[in-house]
Design an enzyme around this catalytic site. Structure first.
Site, PDB file in Angstrom:
ATOM      1  N   GLU A 114      36.965 -27.970  88.581  1.00 59.70           N
ATOM      2  CA  GLU A 114      37.072 -26.967  89.405  1.00 59.70           C
ATOM      3  C   GLU A 114      38.725 -26.452  89.499  1.00 59.70           C
ATOM      4  O   GLU A 114      39.499 -27.095  89.152  1.00 59.70           O
ATOM      5  CB  GLU A 114      36.929 -27.157  90.932  1.00 59.70           C
ATOM      6  CG  GLU A 114      35.314 -27.563  91.210  1.00 59.70           C
ATOM      7  CD  GLU A 114      34.997 -28.667  90.795  1.00 59.70           C
ATOM      8  OE1 GLU A 114      35.681 -29.720  90.595  1.00 59.70           O
ATOM      9  OE2 GLU A 114      33.545 -28.745  90.997  1.00 59.70           O
ATOM     10  N   ASN A 119      44.512 -19.485  90.235  1.00 54.40           N
ATOM     11  CA  ASN A 119      45.518 -20.170  89.448  1.00 54.40           C
ATOM     12  C   ASN A 119      45.109 -19.921  88.146  1.00 54.40           C
ATOM     13  O   ASN A 119      44.680 -20.460  87.179  1.00 54.40           O
ATOM     14  CB  ASN A 119      44.997 -21.961  89.714  1.00 54.40           C
ATOM     15  CG  ASN A 119      46.103 -22.912  89.023  1.00 54.40           C
ATOM     16  OD1 ASN A 119      46.904 -22.275  88.455  1.00 54.40           O
ATOM     17  ND2 ASN A 119      46.007 -23.993  89.301  1.00 54.40           N
ATOM     18  N   TYR A 126      42.587 -24.277  80.308  1.00 53.16           N
ATOM     19  CA  TYR A 126      41.381 -24.685  80.182  1.00 53.16           C
ATOM     20  C   TYR A 126      40.669 -23.834  79.175  1.00 53.16           C
ATOM     21  O   TYR A 126      39.818 -24.453  78.190  1.00 53.16           O
ATOM     22  CB  TYR A 126      40.479 -24.488  81.483  1.00 53.16           C
ATOM     23  CG  TYR A 126      41.131 -25.438  82.754  1.00 53.16           C
ATOM     24  CD1 TYR A 126      41.822 -26.910  82.148  1.00 53.16           C
ATOM     25  CD2 TYR A 126      41.265 -25.069  83.963  1.00 53.16           C
ATOM     26  CE1 TYR A 126      42.496 -27.639  83.216  1.00 53.16           C
ATOM     27  CE2 TYR A 126      41.975 -26.144  84.849  1.00 53.16           C
ATOM     28  CZ  TYR A 126      42.355 -27.026  84.570  1.00 53.16           C
ATOM     29  OH  TYR A 126      43.099 -27.599  85.449  1.00 53.16           O
TER      30      TYR A 126
HETATM   31  C1  LIG Z   1      48.400 -26.155  84.961  1.00 49.23           C
HETATM   32  C2  LIG Z   1      49.414 -26.958  84.361  1.00 49.23           C
HETATM   33  C3  LIG Z   1      48.985 -28.514  84.292  1.00 49.23           C
HETATM   34  C4  LIG Z   1      50.022 -26.653  83.138  1.00 49.23           C
HETATM   35  O1  LIG Z   1      50.727 -27.691  82.434  1.00 49.23           O
HETATM   36  P1  LIG Z   1      51.922 -27.366  81.450  1.00 49.23           P
HETATM   37  O2  LIG Z   1      52.297 -28.442  80.947  1.00 49.23           O
HETATM   38  O3  LIG Z   1      52.848 -26.317  82.017  1.00 49.23           O
HETATM   39  O4  LIG Z   1      50.913 -26.826  80.335  1.00 49.23           O
HETATM   40  P2  LIG Z   1      51.173 -26.428  78.941  1.00 49.23           P
HETATM   41  O5  LIG Z   1      52.831 -26.224  78.578  1.00 49.23           O
HETATM   42  O6  LIG Z   1      50.719 -27.386  77.967  1.00 49.23           O
HETATM   43  O7  LIG Z   1      50.784 -25.155  78.458  1.00 49.23           O
HETATM   44  C5  LIG Z   1      49.242 -24.916  78.215  1.00 49.23           C
HETATM   45  C6  LIG Z   1      48.597 -23.701  78.292  1.00 49.23           C
HETATM   46  O8  LIG Z   1      48.640 -23.271  79.610  1.00 49.23           O
HETATM   47  C7  LIG Z   1      48.971 -21.823  80.033  1.00 49.23           C
HETATM   48  N1  LIG Z   1      50.081 -21.843  81.018  1.00 49.23           N
HETATM   49  C8  LIG Z   1      50.628 -22.831  81.451  1.00 49.23           C
HETATM   50  N2  LIG Z   1      51.600 -22.448  82.258  1.00 49.23           N
HETATM   51  C9  LIG Z   1      51.469 -21.044  82.354  1.00 49.23           C
HETATM   52  C10 LIG Z   1      51.936 -20.188  83.269  1.00 49.23           C
HETATM   53  N3  LIG Z   1      52.999 -20.470  83.944  1.00 49.23           N
HETATM   54  N4  LIG Z   1      51.650 -18.888  82.942  1.00 49.23           N
HETATM   55  C11 LIG Z   1      50.754 -18.397  81.826  1.00 49.23           C
HETATM   56  N5  LIG Z   1      50.170 -19.499  81.321  1.00 49.23           N
HETATM   57  C12 LIG Z   1      50.355 -20.717  81.414  1.00 49.23           C
HETATM   58  C13 LIG Z   1      49.206 -21.324  78.619  1.00 49.23           C
HETATM   59  O9  LIG Z   1      48.139 -20.912  78.253  1.00 49.23           O
HETATM   60  C14 LIG Z   1      49.621 -22.317  78.004  1.00 49.23           C
HETATM   61  O10 LIG Z   1      49.598 -22.458  76.412  1.00 49.23           O
HETATM   62  P3  LIG Z   1      50.737 -21.532  75.518  1.00 49.23           P
HETATM   63  O11 LIG Z   1      52.003 -22.318  76.045  1.00 49.23           O
HETATM   64  O12 LIG Z   1      50.074 -21.832  74.179  1.00 49.23           O
HETATM   65  O13 LIG Z   1      50.699 -20.266  76.132  1.00 49.23           O
HETATM   66  C15 LIG Z   1      50.824 -27.031  85.125  1.00 49.23           C
HETATM   67  O14 LIG Z   1      51.279 -25.537  85.351  1.00 49.23           O
HETATM   68  C16 LIG Z   1      50.826 -27.616  86.535  1.00 49.23           C
HETATM   69  O15 LIG Z   1      51.113 -28.749  86.801  1.00 49.23           O
HETATM   70  N6  LIG Z   1      50.282 -26.486  87.563  1.00 49.23           N
HETATM   71  C17 LIG Z   1      50.352 -26.989  89.054  1.00 49.23           C
HETATM   72  C18 LIG Z   1      49.190 -27.833  89.219  1.00 49.23           C
HETATM   73  C19 LIG Z   1      48.043 -27.321  88.786  1.00 49.23           C
HETATM   74  O16 LIG Z   1      47.524 -26.095  89.269  1.00 49.23           O
HETATM   75  N7  LIG Z   1      46.901 -28.106  88.451  1.00 49.23           N
HETATM   76  C20 LIG Z   1      45.647 -27.586  88.020  1.00 49.23           C
HETATM   77  C21 LIG Z   1      44.657 -27.565  89.155  1.00 49.23           C
HETATM   78  S1  LIG Z   1      42.970 -26.999  88.473  1.00 49.23           S
END
Ligand SMILES: CC(C)(COP(=O)(O)OP(=O)(O)OC[C@H]1O[C@@H](n2cnc3c(N)ncnc32)[C@H](O)[C@@H]1OP(=O)(O)O)[C@@H](O)C(=O)NCCC(=O)NCCS
Length: 158
Positions: A114, A119, A126
């Site tokens: 989910e 977000n 995903y």
């Molecule tokens: C979602 C989350 C886990 C991603 O972690 P991350 O280490 O920043 O992600 P990555 O660096 O591996 O990025 C993976 C992809 O996510 C997307 N992405 C991550 N952050 C983004 C941002 N701020 N804006 C747009 N796309 C984003 C991009 O598609 C990215 O791929 P790319 O770098 O090739 O463009 C992180 O933003 C987080 O902890 N968010 C808060 C908690 C949360 O929302 N968890 C998910 C609950 S469902």
């Protein structure tokens, strides 16, 4: 999904009780309605075979974590977060790719998760892994905070 260009040397390993303070700090920084300490501690005290709590560690620092279940050939990603100062460096991809590998090892054929409709960063992550929307969970994160249900697998390989 390749996770080739990680700038940090990371290990992916089961969460331990002594990781809890760092995990909770990330959880509280990342979510409006964070999981409680008890939500993590119960698993760490009495782990169930289908529950998986893993961290990504850089040296002594927990930089992110992922929680998922695999039961009856079905995986479910329940929580994923990366420490704000370490985001956008590929750690989210590393956590998800590592978790999906374990789901496959446990014969998972389909994976659900989910994600809040608002977000978008998480949804982009995903989608890169082939997850697609398959439903909506009304009020999943509270009043008027709906979630998409995403699915990967069944017809495509996980
Ligand atoms: C979602 C989350 C886990 C991603 O972690 P991350 O280490 O920043 O992600 P990555 O660096 O591996 O990025 C993976 C992809 O996510 C997307 N992405 C991550 N952050 C983004 C941002 N701020 N804006 C747009 N796309 C984003 C991009 O598609 C990215 O791929 P790319 O770098 O090739 O463009 C992180 O933003 C987080 O902890 N968010 C808060 C908690 C949360 O929302 N968890 C998910 C609950 S469902």
């Amino acid at each position: 999904m390749a996770t080739k260009h990680l700038p940090l040397a990371l290990v992916f390993e089961p969460m331990r009780s002594r990781d809890l303070p760092q995990v909770l700090a990330i959880e509280n920084a990342c979510f409006e309605n964070p999981w409680s300490k008890a939500g993590f501690a119960l698993h760490l005290k009495k782990p169930k075979s289908y529950e998986h709590f893993y961290v990504a560690r850089h040296k002594d620092t927990v930089v992110g974590y992922i929680v998922f279940n695999v039961l009856c050939e079905e995986g479910h990603i329940l929580n994923i977060a990366v420490q704000p100062g370490y985001q956008r460096q590929g750690i989210g991809k590393y956590l998800l790719a590592s978790a999906l590998e374990i789901v496959r090892e446990h014969e998972g054929q389909v994976v659900f998760l989910e994600v809040a409709i608002s977000n978008l960063p998480a949804q982009y992550l995903y989608r890169q892994f082939g997850f697609r929307i398959c439903g909506i969970r009304k009020h999943y994160y509270g009043h008027r905070k709906d979630a998409y249900l995403f699915r990967k697998g069944d017809t495509d390989a996980i």
